[in-house]
Design a protein around this motif. Structure first.
Motif, PDB file in Angstrom:
ATOM      1  N   GLN A  93      -4.507  16.986  23.131  1.00 31.22           N
ATOM      2  CA  GLN A  93      -4.477  15.613  22.630  1.00 31.22           C
ATOM      3  C   GLN A  93      -4.531  15.632  21.100  1.00 31.22           C
ATOM      4  O   GLN A  93      -5.246  16.437  20.514  1.00 31.22           O
ATOM      5  CB  GLN A  93      -5.657  14.825  23.180  1.00 31.22           C
ATOM      6  N   PHE A  94      -3.739  14.773  20.495  1.00 31.71           N
ATOM      7  CA  PHE A  94      -3.774  14.703  19.032  1.00 31.71           C
ATOM      8  C   PHE A  94      -3.555  13.266  18.557  1.00 31.71           C
ATOM      9  O   PHE A  94      -3.017  12.431  19.287  1.00 31.71           O
ATOM     10  CB  PHE A  94      -2.726  15.634  18.417  1.00 31.71           C
ATOM     11  N   TYR A  95      -4.014  13.004  17.367  1.00 26.72           N
ATOM     12  CA  TYR A  95      -3.742  11.732  16.686  1.00 26.72           C
ATOM     13  C   TYR A  95      -2.726  12.015  15.591  1.00 26.72           C
ATOM     14  O   TYR A  95      -2.686  13.127  15.057  1.00 26.72           O
ATOM     15  CB  TYR A  95      -5.014  11.163  16.054  1.00 26.72           C
ATOM     16  N   TYR A  96      -1.918  11.035  15.283  1.00 28.26           N
ATOM     17  CA  TYR A  96      -1.053  11.193  14.119  1.00 28.26           C
ATOM     18  C   TYR A  96      -1.192   9.982  13.210  1.00 28.26           C
ATOM     19  O   TYR A  96      -1.462   8.868  13.668  1.00 28.26           O
ATOM     20  CB  TYR A  96       0.409  11.425  14.517  1.00 28.26           C
ATOM     21  N   ILE A  97      -1.057  10.231  11.938  1.00 27.54           N
ATOM     22  CA  ILE A  97      -1.131   9.167  10.941  1.00 27.54           C
ATOM     23  C   ILE A  97       0.141   9.327  10.112  1.00 27.54           C
ATOM     24  O   ILE A  97       0.364  10.381   9.515  1.00 27.54           O
ATOM     25  CB  ILE A  97      -2.373   9.303  10.018  1.00 27.54           C
ATOM     26  N   ALA A  98       1.000   8.311  10.130  1.00 30.04           N
ATOM     27  CA  ALA A  98       2.284   8.426   9.442  1.00 30.04           C
ATOM     28  C   ALA A  98       2.448   7.287   8.455  1.00 30.04           C
ATOM     29  O   ALA A  98       1.998   6.169   8.699  1.00 30.04           O
ATOM     30  CB  ALA A  98       3.415   8.395  10.464  1.00 30.04           C
ATOM     31  N   CYS A  99       3.063   7.586   7.334  1.00 29.30           N
ATOM     32  CA  CYS A  99       3.338   6.494   6.407  1.00 29.30           C
ATOM     33  C   CYS A  99       4.734   6.642   5.840  1.00 29.30           C
ATOM     34  O   CYS A  99       5.314   7.739   5.812  1.00 29.30           O
ATOM     35  CB  CYS A  99       2.321   6.455   5.276  1.00 29.30           C
ATOM     36  N   GLN A 100       5.286   5.522   5.488  1.00 30.09           N
ATOM     37  CA  GLN A 100       6.572   5.532   4.790  1.00 30.09           C
ATOM     38  C   GLN A 100       6.504   4.514   3.670  1.00 30.09           C
ATOM     39  O   GLN A 100       6.090   3.381   3.874  1.00 30.09           O
ATOM     40  CB  GLN A 100       7.702   5.176   5.750  1.00 30.09           C
ATOM     41  N   ASN A 101       6.868   4.952   2.485  1.00 29.43           N
ATOM     42  CA  ASN A 101       6.942   3.992   1.386  1.00 29.43           C
ATOM     43  C   ASN A 101       7.990   4.446   0.387  1.00 29.43           C
ATOM     44  O   ASN A 101       8.556   5.537   0.519  1.00 29.43           O
ATOM     45  CB  ASN A 101       5.574   3.806   0.717  1.00 29.43           C
ATOM     46  N   ILE A 102       8.246   3.584  -0.570  1.00 23.65           N
ATOM     47  CA  ILE A 102       9.285   3.895  -1.553  1.00 23.65           C
ATOM     48  C   ILE A 102       8.634   4.456  -2.809  1.00 23.65           C
ATOM     49  O   ILE A 102       7.642   3.908  -3.294  1.00 23.65           O
ATOM     50  CB  ILE A 102      10.104   2.622  -1.879  1.00 23.65           C
ATOM     51  N   VAL A 103       9.158   5.566  -3.266  1.00 20.33           N
ATOM     52  CA  VAL A 103       8.641   6.132  -4.511  1.00 20.33           C
ATOM     53  C   VAL A 103       9.780   6.297  -5.518  1.00 20.33           C
ATOM     54  O   VAL A 103      10.942   6.452  -5.138  1.00 20.33           O
ATOM     55  CB  VAL A 103       7.939   7.503  -4.287  1.00 20.33           C
ATOM     56  N   ALA A 104       9.402   6.280  -6.776  1.00 18.75           N
ATOM     57  CA  ALA A 104      10.397   6.468  -7.843  1.00 18.75           C
ATOM     58  C   ALA A 104      10.641   7.971  -8.035  1.00 18.75           C
ATOM     59  O   ALA A 104       9.833   8.794  -7.614  1.00 18.75           O
ATOM     60  CB  ALA A 104       9.893   5.841  -9.127  1.00 18.75           C
ATOM     61  N   LEU A 105      11.740   8.286  -8.663  1.00 21.12           N
ATOM     62  CA  LEU A 105      12.104   9.681  -8.911  1.00 21.12           C
ATOM     63  C   LEU A 105      10.969  10.440  -9.606  1.00 21.12           C
ATOM     64  O   LEU A 105      10.637  11.571  -9.251  1.00 21.12           O
ATOM     65  CB  LEU A 105      13.385   9.729  -9.759  1.00 21.12           C
ATOM     66  N   ALA A 106      10.346   9.777 -10.602  1.00 22.69           N
ATOM     67  CA  ALA A 106       9.266  10.426 -11.353  1.00 22.69           C
ATOM     68  C   ALA A 106       8.108  10.791 -10.421  1.00 22.69           C
ATOM     69  O   ALA A 106       7.497  11.855 -10.568  1.00 22.69           O
ATOM     70  CB  ALA A 106       8.782   9.504 -12.469  1.00 22.69           C
ATOM     71  N   ASP A 107       7.798   9.911  -9.455  1.00 24.21           N
ATOM     72  CA  ASP A 107       6.728  10.189  -8.491  1.00 24.21           C
ATOM     73  C   ASP A 107       7.114  11.368  -7.602  1.00 24.21           C
ATOM     74  O   ASP A 107       6.310  12.252  -7.332  1.00 24.21           O
ATOM     75  CB  ASP A 107       6.469   8.971  -7.590  1.00 24.21           C
ATOM     76  N   LYS A 108       8.355  11.335  -7.140  1.00 22.85           N
ATOM     77  CA  LYS A 108       8.841  12.402  -6.260  1.00 22.85           C
ATOM     78  C   LYS A 108       8.695  13.753  -6.963  1.00 22.85           C
ATOM     79  O   LYS A 108       8.261  14.732  -6.366  1.00 22.85           O
ATOM     80  CB  LYS A 108      10.307  12.152  -5.901  1.00 22.85           C
ATOM     81  N   GLU A 109       9.052  13.769  -8.243  1.00 22.87           N
ATOM     82  CA  GLU A 109       8.993  15.033  -8.982  1.00 22.87           C
ATOM     83  C   GLU A 109       7.571  15.552  -9.132  1.00 22.87           C
ATOM     84  O   GLU A 109       7.354  16.754  -9.262  1.00 22.87           O
ATOM     85  CB  GLU A 109       9.696  14.889 -10.329  1.00 22.87           C
ATOM     86  N   LYS A 110       6.604  14.636  -9.116  1.00 21.74           N
ATOM     87  CA  LYS A 110       5.204  15.054  -9.182  1.00 21.74           C
ATOM     88  C   LYS A 110       4.701  15.497  -7.809  1.00 21.74           C
ATOM     89  O   LYS A 110       3.950  16.447  -7.688  1.00 21.74           O
ATOM     90  CB  LYS A 110       4.333  13.879  -9.671  1.00 21.74           C
ATOM     91  N   MET A 111       5.136  14.766  -6.776  1.00 22.07           N
ATOM     92  CA  MET A 111       4.586  14.993  -5.433  1.00 22.07           C
ATOM     93  C   MET A 111       5.175  16.225  -4.747  1.00 22.07           C
ATOM     94  O   MET A 111       4.465  16.980  -4.085  1.00 22.07           O
ATOM     95  CB  MET A 111       4.855  13.761  -4.543  1.00 22.07           C
ATOM     96  N   GLN A 112       6.487  16.384  -4.904  1.00 22.72           N
ATOM     97  CA  GLN A 112       7.192  17.402  -4.118  1.00 22.72           C
ATOM     98  C   GLN A 112       6.661  18.841  -4.330  1.00 22.72           C
ATOM     99  O   GLN A 112       6.376  19.529  -3.353  1.00 22.72           O
ATOM    100  CB  GLN A 112       8.693  17.336  -4.372  1.00 22.72           C
ATOM    101  N   PRO A 113       6.480  19.280  -5.591  1.00 24.99           N
ATOM    102  CA  PRO A 113       5.977  20.649  -5.777  1.00 24.99           C
ATOM    103  C   PRO A 113       4.589  20.832  -5.169  1.00 24.99           C
ATOM    104  O   PRO A 113       4.282  21.886  -4.594  1.00 24.99           O
ATOM    105  CB  PRO A 113       5.901  20.802  -7.300  1.00 24.99           C
ATOM    106  N   LYS A 114       3.761  19.799  -5.290  1.00 27.29           N
ATOM    107  CA  LYS A 114       2.419  19.833  -4.740  1.00 27.29           C
ATOM    108  C   LYS A 114       2.477  19.988  -3.217  1.00 27.29           C
ATOM    109  O   LYS A 114       1.799  20.820  -2.629  1.00 27.29           O
ATOM    110  CB  LYS A 114       1.737  18.497  -5.077  1.00 27.29           C
ATOM    111  N   LEU A 115       3.314  19.166  -2.587  1.00 24.16           N
ATOM    112  CA  LEU A 115       3.422  19.190  -1.127  1.00 24.16           C
ATOM    113  C   LEU A 115       4.004  20.521  -0.645  1.00 24.16           C
ATOM    114  O   LEU A 115       3.585  21.054   0.376  1.00 24.16           O
ATOM    115  CB  LEU A 115       4.284  18.018  -0.644  1.00 24.16           C
ATOM    116  N   GLU A 116       4.965  21.047  -1.405  1.00 20.47           N
ATOM    117  CA  GLU A 116       5.553  22.334  -1.008  1.00 20.47           C
ATOM    118  C   GLU A 116       4.540  23.457  -1.143  1.00 20.47           C
ATOM    119  O   GLU A 116       4.484  24.365  -0.317  1.00 20.47           O
ATOM    120  CB  GLU A 116       6.834  22.602  -1.808  1.00 20.47           C
ATOM    121  N   GLU A 117       3.721  23.378  -2.173  1.00 23.95           N
ATOM    122  CA  GLU A 117       2.647  24.369  -2.338  1.00 23.95           C
ATOM    123  C   GLU A 117       1.686  24.289  -1.140  1.00 23.95           C
ATOM    124  O   GLU A 117       1.314  25.307  -0.550  1.00 23.95           O
ATOM    125  CB  GLU A 117       1.870  24.118  -3.639  1.00 23.95           C
TER     126      GLU A 117
END
Lengths: 185, 137
Positions: A93-117
């Motif tokens: 059994q598991f729970y999931y928490i999902a979100c979707q929102n809109i981010v700007a390119l500048a945000d993506k560039e900050k988030m993506q390397p962090k998430l990949e790490e």
């Protein structure tokens, strides 16, 4: 309405919240709802505190990024979709928490390397990195987005994310965290 | 110097800072603007330590007790609260020579993440006296 109901049933959705202006007040209500649900389902306090922490972190992230977007342009006003549900695969059994929102390119560039790490790190290295970042304070700011994803990953059994392009400057950001339920008593 | 009491809300803890040296922070912690919410608490502690360091003159009549105890029992918290707790312990760390500071990290014995959070602080502040206090749920 029927389509929504069918989706909710199939995916074990506890709630699905689409909002054009997510607020702290709404996050508090949804947090209490998850708290009640996990209590009724006899989820252990450890698991439920992980689920709650992940939900709060993700929801406040949407809240903060939405605000940024609202300031910068009117076209993508504070849209956010947050879903919390539970399911069973191979008797786990598991729970999931999902979100979707809109981010700007500048945000993506900050988030993506962090998430990949984060995806590359095991639990121990995640904990180490979290503490390093908290100590250095470099990645943290008032809204906490700096160590937030590390906090989420520490408490998740699995995470998934995706950026899909909308236009030159905007992306849909989708993120899902999975928490396995270790015991039900 | 006055005591500081902040009542709990659905998403912020109850905070009691007593000038006798007994402090407690108990409840949930996920304010929208964490550092804004905790600013009066940070300021209170900074003032507490500042008054102690001032030369004793007639208009500063407060005698700051040297034995300080902080009970922290946070059910769950967002990552910016975790950062603020770190910063608070950092302030204590700066004054550990002049004060006898004890921090009790209270948690539900079944809540592994809460215990780990306490253990992390113990490792990060090895010269502070932080005790894990498991509670039966």
């Amino acid at each position: 309405m029927n389509v929504t109901k069918e989706f909710v049933k199939q995916n074990g959705v506890l709630f699905l919240s689409y909002t054009t202006f997510l607020s702290q007040a709404l996050i508090v209500i949804l947090t209490n709802l998850i708290e009640e649900e996990t209590k009724v389902s006899k989820v252990s306090i450890g698991d439920s505190s992980n689920i709650l922490t992940i939900f709060i972190e993700l929801a406040q992230n949407v809240l903060n990024y939405s605000k940024t977007n609202e300031l910068e342009s009117n076209e993508c006003k504070s849209e956010g979709l947050i879903t919390v549900g539970k399911s069973i695969i191979d008797s786990q059994q598991f729970y999931y928490i999902a979100c979707q929102n809109i981010v700007a390119l500048a945000d993506k560039e900050k988030m993506q390397p962090k998430l990949e790490e984060i995806l590359k790190l095991n639990k121990n290295d995640l904990k180490k990195r979290y503490r390093e970042l908290r100590k250095s304070g470099k990645n943290t700011h008032n809204n906490g987005g700096g160590i937030g994803f590390y906090e989420i990953a520490k408490r998740s059994d699995k995470i998934e994310f995706e950026f899909s392009q909308i236009n030159e400057d905007k992306f849909y950001f989708q993120f899902t965290s999975f928490v396995n339920i270790k015991s039900t008593e | 110097m006055e005591n500081l009491n902040i009542e709990a809300t659905k998403y912020t803890p109850e905070i009691i800072l007593h000038k006798s040296g007994k402090f407690s922070i108990k409840g949930k912690s996920y304010p929208e603007n964490t550092f804004e919410f905790y600013a009066p608490v940070t300021a209170w502690f900074k003032l507490y330590f500042l008054i102690d360091s001032l030369p004793k003159v007639h208009f500063v009549t407060d005698e700051m007790p040297k034995a300080l105890t902080l009970d922290m029992e946070i059910i769950y918290f967002n990552s910016s609260s975790s950062k603020w707790f770190f910063d608070l312990f950092d302030i204590f760390d700066e004054h550990k020579e002049s004060f006898d500071i004890s921090i009790n990290w209270l948690y539900d014995e079944d809540n592994e993440s809460a215990r780990e959070a306490g253990e992390d602080f113990i490792e990060d502040f090895e010269n502070l006296n932080i005790k894990l206090v498991p509670k039966q749920g």
